[in-house]
Design a protein around this motif. Structure first.
Motif, PDB file in Angstrom:
ATOM      1  N   ALA A  36      -7.667  17.759  16.837  1.00 17.39           N
ATOM      2  CA  ALA A  36      -8.267  17.216  15.615  1.00 17.39           C
ATOM      3  C   ALA A  36      -7.294  17.294  14.452  1.00 17.39           C
ATOM      4  N   LEU A  37      -6.539  18.386  14.380  1.00 21.13           N
ATOM      5  CA  LEU A  37      -5.539  18.561  13.326  1.00 21.13           C
ATOM      6  C   LEU A  37      -4.456  17.487  13.431  1.00 21.13           C
ATOM      7  N   ARG A  38      -3.934  17.291  14.640  1.00 18.10           N
ATOM      8  CA  ARG A  38      -2.880  16.283  14.835  1.00 18.10           C
ATOM      9  C   ARG A  38      -3.403  14.882  14.500  1.00 18.10           C
ATOM     10  N   GLU A  39      -4.607  14.589  14.960  1.00 18.75           N
ATOM     11  CA  GLU A  39      -5.182  13.267  14.738  1.00 18.75           C
ATOM     12  C   GLU A  39      -5.416  13.006  13.253  1.00 18.75           C
ATOM     13  N   ALA A  40      -5.914  14.017  12.549  1.00 16.58           N
ATOM     14  CA  ALA A  40      -6.199  13.860  11.112  1.00 16.58           C
ATOM     15  C   ALA A  40      -4.903  13.680  10.320  1.00 16.58           C
ATOM     16  N   LEU A  41      -3.877  14.465  10.639  1.00 17.78           N
ATOM     17  CA  LEU A  41      -2.601  14.328   9.936  1.00 17.78           C
ATOM     18  C   LEU A  41      -1.956  12.972  10.219  1.00 17.78           C
ATOM     19  N   ALA A  42      -2.057  12.527  11.465  1.00 18.26           N
ATOM     20  CA  ALA A  42      -1.507  11.214  11.811  1.00 18.26           C
ATOM     21  C   ALA A  42      -2.245  10.110  11.063  1.00 18.26           C
ATOM     22  N   HIS A  43      -3.571  10.265  10.921  1.00 19.29           N
ATOM     23  CA  HIS A  43      -4.377   9.280  10.195  1.00 19.29           C
ATOM     24  C   HIS A  43      -3.970   9.233   8.728  1.00 19.29           C
ATOM     25  N   TYR A  44      -3.765  10.406   8.128  1.00 16.55           N
ATOM     26  CA  TYR A  44      -3.353  10.464   6.723  1.00 16.55           C
ATOM     27  C   TYR A  44      -1.976   9.811   6.545  1.00 16.55           C
ATOM     28  N   THR A  45      -1.060  10.166   7.423  1.00 16.94           N
ATOM     29  CA  THR A  45       0.305   9.637   7.323  1.00 16.94           C
ATOM     30  C   THR A  45       0.320   8.121   7.468  1.00 16.94           C
ATOM     31  N   ALA A  46      -0.460   7.614   8.429  1.00 17.34           N
ATOM     32  CA  ALA A  46      -0.510   6.166   8.635  1.00 17.34           C
ATOM     33  C   ALA A  46      -1.127   5.463   7.431  1.00 17.34           C
ATOM     34  N   GLY A  47      -2.168   6.061   6.853  1.00 14.84           N
ATOM     35  CA  GLY A  47      -2.814   5.456   5.698  1.00 14.84           C
ATOM     36  C   GLY A  47      -1.915   5.386   4.482  1.00 14.84           C
ATOM     37  N   MET A  48      -1.093   6.416   4.298  1.00 12.89           N
ATOM     38  CA  MET A  48      -0.196   6.461   3.146  1.00 12.89           C
ATOM     39  C   MET A  48       1.082   5.665   3.388  1.00 12.89           C
ATOM     40  N   GLY A  49       1.337   5.310   4.634  1.00 17.06           N
ATOM     41  CA  GLY A  49       2.597   4.663   4.972  1.00 17.06           C
ATOM     42  C   GLY A  49       2.696   3.211   4.547  1.00 17.06           C
ATOM     43  N   GLY A  50       1.594   2.625   4.135  1.00 10.93           N
ATOM     44  CA  GLY A  50       1.625   1.208   3.777  1.00 10.93           C
ATOM     45  C   GLY A  50       2.042   0.923   2.355  1.00 10.93           C
ATOM     46  N   LEU A  51       2.326   1.963   1.576  1.00  9.23           N
ATOM     47  CA  LEU A  51       2.695   1.765   0.167  1.00  9.23           C
ATOM     48  C   LEU A  51       4.098   1.184   0.026  1.00  9.23           C
ATOM     49  N   GLN A  52       4.234   0.276  -0.914  1.00  3.86           N
ATOM     50  CA  GLN A  52       5.553  -0.269  -1.249  1.00  3.86           C
ATOM     51  C   GLN A  52       6.031   0.450  -2.499  1.00  3.86           C
ATOM     52  N   LEU A  53       6.922   1.407  -2.341  1.00  5.49           N
ATOM     53  CA  LEU A  53       7.406   2.195  -3.473  1.00  5.49           C
ATOM     54  C   LEU A  53       8.422   1.401  -4.285  1.00  5.49           C
ATOM     55  N   PRO A  54       8.513   1.663  -5.619  1.00  2.15           N
ATOM     56  CA  PRO A  54       7.750   2.697  -6.332  1.00  2.15           C
ATOM     57  C   PRO A  54       6.379   2.194  -6.780  1.00  2.15           C
ATOM     58  N   VAL A  55       5.442   3.144  -6.985  1.00  2.00           N
ATOM     59  CA  VAL A  55       4.126   2.805  -7.527  1.00  2.00           C
ATOM     60  C   VAL A  55       3.795   3.792  -8.632  1.00  2.00           C
ATOM     61  N   GLU A  56       2.859   3.415  -9.471  1.00  2.00           N
ATOM     62  CA  GLU A  56       2.388   4.326 -10.508  1.00  2.00           C
ATOM     63  C   GLU A  56       1.616   5.474  -9.852  1.00  2.00           C
ATOM     64  N   LEU A  57       1.626   6.613 -10.491  1.00  2.00           N
ATOM     65  CA  LEU A  57       0.992   7.791  -9.913  1.00  2.00           C
ATOM     66  C   LEU A  57      -0.505   7.578  -9.708  1.00  2.00           C
ATOM     67  N   GLY A  58      -1.147   6.843 -10.597  1.00  2.00           N
ATOM     68  CA  GLY A  58      -2.579   6.592 -10.449  1.00  2.00           C
ATOM     69  C   GLY A  58      -2.899   5.896  -9.138  1.00  2.00           C
ATOM     70  N   GLU A  59      -2.095   4.902  -8.790  1.00  2.00           N
ATOM     71  CA  GLU A  59      -2.309   4.176  -7.533  1.00  2.00           C
ATOM     72  C   GLU A  59      -2.043   5.085  -6.333  1.00  2.00           C
ATOM     73  N   LEU A  60      -0.970   5.862  -6.430  1.00  2.00           N
ATOM     74  CA  LEU A  60      -0.629   6.785  -5.348  1.00  2.00           C
ATOM     75  C   LEU A  60      -1.715   7.844  -5.187  1.00  2.00           C
ATOM     76  N   SER A  61      -2.205   8.367  -6.301  1.00  2.00           N
ATOM     77  CA  SER A  61      -3.235   9.403  -6.282  1.00  2.00           C
ATOM     78  C   SER A  61      -4.538   8.877  -5.683  1.00  2.00           C
ATOM     79  N   ALA A  62      -4.922   7.654  -6.063  1.00  2.00           N
ATOM     80  CA  ALA A  62      -6.175   7.076  -5.556  1.00  2.00           C
ATOM     81  C   ALA A  62      -6.110   6.896  -4.039  1.00  2.00           C
ATOM     82  N   LEU A  63      -4.981   6.403  -3.553  1.00  2.00           N
ATOM     83  CA  LEU A  63      -4.827   6.220  -2.105  1.00  2.00           C
ATOM     84  C   LEU A  63      -4.805   7.574  -1.399  1.00  2.00           C
ATOM     85  N   HIS A  64      -4.137   8.537  -1.998  1.00  2.00           N
ATOM     86  CA  HIS A  64      -4.104   9.895  -1.440  1.00  2.00           C
ATOM     87  C   HIS A  64      -5.516  10.456  -1.310  1.00  2.00           C
TER      88      HIS A  64
END
Length: 623
Positions: free
Chosen positions: A321-349
């Motif tokens: 469950a730990l591995r799956e959850a971390l992989a899910h978080y990493t995949a979700g955050m991986g779609g960002l095109q940097l740089p972004v404003e912190l507000g956008e990054l924080s909301a996605l986080h």
């Protein structure tokens, strides 16, 4: 998961010991749905496989055989979509026939029977003829279960262990095949269930004969929370019995077909999702761990223990469950095109963290002291921190490149000496203002926009002063005013850069608090869910004990009924304590304290953003 045919789940290896089939484990690994597990046991050549094929809705599947030899060896598994419950998988387990003379010893029979009990949520015992003393003697495996299954890893006497079995054992169905008698007891018509309860009635007395008579009956009454009986007439003529899977439905006895339909309806409707100690629901992946753990324990020469098995299964599942959850978080955050404003990054986080936690909670259980959840928090924190650092670096690189591009013409003019002429400072100041305006107008610069501009202007300070001093057109007073204006603009930009950092630090502190609240909220829901499951488990055991106590009183076994009072009182106290708000309040306080480690997240992130890179922090007075 819908299998075309059954596969062997547990068989005998070359060394004669039980072993798990890796192909079956791979199938179970792909079953994320809760499983309803129905296992059938009984003497060999009694028609077990036909009933299991009927539950599968197939004429063929589990091998029926047509000789005196037992066809099914080990335990065979068939996973199918549950016919009544969406989102559930029906797991059918057909077991090797007990009492096969070709095996030469009964050790294998004992473990096959014990595994069927441990793995199933409904256990079907299949026999022929009638429920008489001979049939009971063939069910001696029930009497031996206490020697082959332990509930607790430590502590507790044998009697205490015996009383615990009803909490975790499957529902019991006795299927009597080729039944030819009239359902009458002492001249009165009775139901199938009344026939079973009559057969399980205890005799009074303390001599060895009475005790031997009562033992298997008492074990069935003590161990299994619910009991059901189905009687089946012979389905076809003796000559045709060996070809049941090939006979058309019209060739089978209509009464037998109706009895089979009722049997299947009951199993589909009344068989519960498989659970383990604590009322934890089992899906295919957890079932896979159960099989591996039980067979591994048996192979090692030990007795399977429910406590140890659940602990081992929890460790495996929580790690996954730990591995799956971390992989899910990493995949979700991986779609960002940097740089972004912190507000956008924080909301996605925030969204990705909540989803990862939810995914973790769905799969994890018995996470003692929230050890795995704290690892998840730390893992997400580390990944978020790395992403923040990467976003800063990309932002800084983007801003510097943009400023270099915008100020390239100024550098050319400076090199050509155009600013060294009279009136050069005015041209220099105009061009620099143009650079600043166009820089500010450019979008998607990221979190380092103000700091990068402040560093750019600071780097131009000496250059601007040199141009100003060289301008012969300006008076000393005008040069002094220009110097003050430069200082004010630089100071203003320093303030903007400091404010940029302050706002970002505030946002990161909000992230930390939001993360903490999300962790606590989801964990509270998880704990409440697990408490409810444990309470249901205890309520189920209490209901069974109360019914058994009432039956004992009706039959005149007053002393036996009295001895059950301690068990019943203990179950009532357990149910009551699991419902008390103060208990939950204390537990949630512990949860909050355990997750306070998230505080270090803010310290880590704040220090990153408070590190100045040649940037001063002007006071309010200066501003």
């Amino acid at each position: 998961m819908a299998m075309e045919q059954p596969v062997c789940l547990v068989g005998n290896g070359a060394d004669g010991e039980l072993e798990v089939n890796p192909a079956a484990l791979e199938i179970l690994h792909g079953v994320a749905q809760p499983v309803v597990v129905v296992a059938i046991v009984g003497l060999y050549r009694t028609g077990k496989s036909y009933l299991m094929n009927s539950l599968a809705g197939k004429k063929k599947g589990f091998s029926l055989g047509s000789t005196v030899q037992s066809h099914t060896k080990g335990i065979w598994m068939w996973c199918l979509p549950h016919p009544r419950w969406d989102g559930h998988t029906l797991v059918l387990l057909d077991t090797e026939g007990l009492g096969d003379v070709e095996k030469g010893n009964t050790k294998n029979d004992v473990w096959i029977f014990a595994l069927a009990v441990l793995l199933s949520s409904t256990l079907v015992y299949n026999s022929k003829g009638t429920i008489d003393q001979y049939a009971m003697e063939q069910l001696h495996f029930v009497s031996e279960l206490t020697e082959h299954i332990k509930v607790k890893a430590q502590g507790g006497d044998d009697l205490e262990e015996d009383t615990e079995f009803v909490r975790f054992f499957p529902s019991f169905v006795w299927a009597v095949r080729d039944f030819m008698l009239e359902l009458r007891i002492e001249g009165q018509l009775v139901t199938e269930d009344e026939y079973l309860e009559h057969a399980l009635a205890l005799k009074k007395g303390i001599n060895k004969k009475v005790m031997d008579y009562n033992l298997p009956r008492q074990c069935i009454r003590n161990f299994f929370p619910t009991r059901k009986c189905f009687l089946f007439v012979q389905p076809a003529s003796r000559q045709e019995m060996g070809q049941l899977d090939s006979l058309p439905t019209s060739a089978l006895d209509p009464q037998f077909l109706e009895q089979t339909r009722q049997f299947c309806d009951y199993v589909f409707q009344c068989s519960h999702v498989k659970t383990v100690k604590g009322g934890i629901l089992v899906n295919g992946q957890r079932f896979r761990s159960l099989v591996q753990s039980y067979v591994g324990t048996i192979r090692s020469g030990q007795v399977p223990c429910l406590d140890n098995t659940v602990t081992a299964m929890a460790a495996i599942e929580n790690e996954a469950a730990l591995r799956e959850a971390l992989a899910h978080y990493t995949a979700g955050m991986g779609g960002l095109q940097l740089p972004v404003e912190l507000g956008e990054l924080s909301a996605l986080h925030g969204r990705c963290e909540a989803d990862a936690l939810r995914l973790f909670m769905q799969r994890s259980f018995k996470d003692e002291e929230q050890g795995f959840q704290k690892q998840l928090v730390a893992g997400i924190t580390e990944r978020y921190g790395n992403l923040l650092a990467e976003n800063e670096a990309v932002s800084e690189q983007t801003c510097r490149a943009l400023l270099e591009e915008l100020s390239a013409a100024m550098q050319q003019k400076l090199s050509a000496g155009l600013y060294s002429q009279p009136g050069g400072y005015q041209a220099y100041d105009r061009d620099q203002n143009w650079v600043v305006e166009n820089y500010r107008a450019k979008a998607k610069k990221g979190v380092k926009a103000e700091e990068a501009l402040e560093q750019f202007l600071a780097s131009k300070k000496v250059e601007a002063e040199a141009v100003l001093k060289a301008d012969k057109l300006l008076t000393e007073a005008e040069k002094h005013m220009a110097e003050e204006k430069q200082k004010a603009e630089l100071l203003e930009q320093q303030w903007k850069a400091a404010e940029e950092k302050r706002l970002q630090t505030e946002q990161l502190l909000k992230d930390q608090e939001r993360s903490h609240q999300e962790n606590v909220k989801q964990l509270e829901a998880k704990v409440a869910e697990e408490l409810a499951s444990a309470r249901q488990e205890a309520e189920r055991a209490l209901e069974s004990k109360l019914k058994e106590q009432e039956a004992m009183l009706q039959k005149g076994f007053v002393e036996k009924a009295r001895l059950m009072e301690d068990e019943i009182s203990g179950l009532k106290r357990e149910i009551s304590s699991a419902s008390k708000i103060d208990f939950l309040s204390d537990l949630f306080s512990t949860i909050r304290e355990a997750l306070r480690t998230v505080t270090c997240v803010s310290n880590y992130l704040r220090s990153r953003h408070q590190r100045g890179k040649g940037t001063s922090n002007p006071s309010k007075t200066q501003r």
